[in-house]
Design a protein around this motif. Sequence first.
Motif: not given
Lengths: 282, 106
Positions: A101-112
């Motif tokens: 979940a943390q990794e997915q969140n990091k990726a989503a934050t970078a995309d956003a």
Amino acid sequence: MTARFSRKTNSTLAVAGVALVCAAFAAGCGVEVYEVPVETPIPAKLDISAFQRVLVAGFVAGGSEDVDTNQETVRLLRSQLRTKSGLRVIDADPMQLVDVAQEQNKAATADAAPPAAEGPSVRTTTPAETTAATSLPQKIKDEKDIEPYDRLFANTAYWKRIGEEYQNPLIVTGTVLFAPRSSSGLVTREQEVYDGLGRRRVIPTRVYMERKGFMLRPKFVFIDGRTGATISSLSRREEVLYSAQNETPALSSYFELMDRIVPDFLGTLSTQKIKGTRVLLK
Amino acid sequence: MALTTTPLLADGRTDAREQVEFGINVAQRGLWREAIYRWEKAVELDPKYAAAFNDLGIAYEHEGQLDKARRAYEKAMALDPNNTQIRQNYDLFKEINDRAVQSKDK
């Protein structure tokens, strides 16, 4: 499979006891009665006929550090499903879903994030992106910390990929919070008293007590491994409190609480049989 | 008229009782489907036979036919409202049935 009643056991036993007394009384009066054992099947809540296999993937777990809640929950549910359901249980290492979940969140934050050094152009974020960018607490201590992790289970692409990896099984995952609890206040306890003639009586007495124990709050999420979509979820909350002097190990409390929850979990996936007795009449 | 119907009713009860007894015998050996067949026959022969409806309720319950079980128990109670054994059987059944209904609604 045989389920146990956790809540209504006392009332069931009382009714069964009265039934037996009545049966004995009726037999004494010449009415012919026959006590028979029955097993009432309760159908599963979910139709999982499309699946032959189940992957208990892992859980976002937190709370007490004395128990590896993810590992223990995976182990317990797998062993229960092996013995009490018709599903074949897939053996795999429990997934560390907090990290996922943390990794997915990091990726989503970078995309956003807005692209750097592109002048004064304004980029508006969608509500979905705002949610994705919300940080996830590294350390899960309470219910507030675990709730943001729920969005992991809505990531159908991720779960579809996991499903493909294991040949499209039913996936069981979710969140489990197992945390220490304490409370203090007046508690009703039964106290033995003896009168002048030495006769014993039990009277309810209100006493102030400090108590400690644990709370277990699992949310089981059932995912279709073919599509990655959530089929259903089951939330429960149980708590156990002991006197402050009691040194019950955390792991024992965990199993005590899971014992209350497992019949509901199994009842979601497979038919349960409730054992009892009834009286046939002639 | 009364003279002609009374023996017929008595015969119906006698035949039904035979079916009930046979049903009890096979149910005690775990042959619940055969028991259902016998008790269904018994209530056909004597639709006022509360014990037969009670037994039928138990058998349906054992077979997981919970709606039919509820109807059979309720009929038994309507026919013999003061029978504590039928009431106890129904109460025990109802606890399980309520649980099954709740789990469906969740």
